[in-house]
Write an enzyme that holds these catalytic residues in place. Sequence first.
Site, PDB file in Angstrom:
ATOM      1  N   CYS A  91      64.225 107.081  86.409  1.00 18.44           N
ATOM      2  CA  CYS A  91      64.713 107.181  84.927  1.00 18.44           C
ATOM      3  C   CYS A  91      64.109 106.218  83.995  1.00 18.44           C
ATOM      4  O   CYS A  91      64.032 106.471  82.753  1.00 18.44           O
ATOM      5  CB  CYS A  91      66.389 106.973  85.048  1.00 18.44           C
ATOM      6  SG  CYS A  91      66.828 105.564  85.215  1.00 18.44           S
ATOM      7  N   HIS A 167      71.299 105.674  84.265  1.00 22.26           N
ATOM      8  CA  HIS A 167      71.241 106.861  83.406  1.00 22.26           C
ATOM      9  C   HIS A 167      70.710 106.258  82.079  1.00 22.26           C
ATOM     10  O   HIS A 167      71.045 105.199  81.435  1.00 22.26           O
ATOM     11  CB  HIS A 167      72.665 107.518  83.253  1.00 22.26           C
ATOM     12  CG  HIS A 167      72.761 108.464  82.316  1.00 22.26           C
ATOM     13  ND1 HIS A 167      72.841 109.834  82.761  1.00 22.26           N
ATOM     14  CD2 HIS A 167      72.811 108.716  80.788  1.00 22.26           C
ATOM     15  CE1 HIS A 167      72.965 110.701  81.720  1.00 22.26           C
ATOM     16  NE2 HIS A 167      72.734 109.977  80.557  1.00 22.26           N
TER      17      HIS A 167
END
Lengths: 308, 113
Positions: A91, A167
């Site tokens: 990510c 995230h």
Amino acid sequence: MSDAGDWCLIESDPGVFTELIKKFNVSGIQVEEVWSLDAQTLEELKHVPVYGLIFLFKWQGNKDSSGSHPDADLSIDDSVYFAKQAINNACATQAILSILLNCPSIDLGPDLQQFKDFTREFEPDDKGLAMTNSDLLRSVHNSFSRSDPFIMDPSELSSNEKEDIFHFISYVPIHGALYELDGLSNGPVNLGPCTEDDWLEKVRPVIQERMARYASAEIRFNLLALIKNREDVYKKRLESDISFEEREDLLHKIELENIKFKRYERENSLRKHNFIPFIYNIIRILAERGELDARIEHAKKEMAKRKK
Amino acid sequence: PEGGNQQQSDVNLIDVLTPSEISPLLSNPEVASGTLFPHLPSDINRTPEELREVIQSPQFAQALQSLSIALQSGQLGPLLTQLGLDPSAGSGVEAFLRAIQNQVSRQRRNNPE
């Protein structure tokens, strides 16, 4: 989401992100941590162009992050490069790419330009997969793995650690509109019109709302800004007709940048270092001096304190 | 995870090698230059000050933390053999420390000064 593949977990740290971008052969960019979005910070940031912001957080469990923009326009806009997050560990790299690939004023260098051209027509899912399957992206990303001679098998981690989800959400001005790019949502979210000059003010309430929400839920987060390389900006300004004071100020700022980059370099080298032989030798020294038993007892007490 | 060797009361290397406790050892030039300098990253200066900064760095703490976790998971067999330790040393942090203590004592007995 598929498993971690062979992407290592890397820290969301400005020094790491800055080196990562440089190793993608993109020049003239650096990453900084943004601690607050008050008027003074925004004013300062405006003088150095900010290409995009990355809001990065880590939570446990599978809470839903979306739903904060019920009336958002999710229709796919061809001008926006949007990739779905395919692998958790990747990510950091995906967050960076979602800004780089949406800023026409950034010189992407040969590798990323080729990647962008190749994947331009892909669906968001396939763009995410293409990122995680790219040898270049993976090898640069993985150069930040520590060189310990053991690899943690994710299945060996306690269930707590396994459920940690990293995230990212990127905020970028693209073609006159402010976009929220969230690799776990279905598409880019158009947050309304903006200009290069006012987008930071427009994004402020959106991020502040998230910060307040996550702070109250005790979720760890940080905010990073992808900006133009400060030294380049300062050197450019030195070429113009400026006062003596301003010149001194710029030279001082350049000096500070050099110190900062030396620190980044040092931290990155420690990050990648295999410390096991070093640790082993310190323990041996303690053992030779007959101090190890006492240290073990001390550590047991500390552990017991923490359990209380 | 399963595996009978998960002692809940195990120790963490972070508490064993705290900067305040180990930095006095590092002021000993013999210890620093002979034993520890060779194991620093190549671009770090070989000085006692740098050594002290390294052991206070978050990256060193991170290394202690992840080695502790790896030792608790009991999957470090090959590494332990490399260090000349008994594979049973991999069943936890304390077992690892005790094995190093035994190794040092044994070597002393074999090579009395």
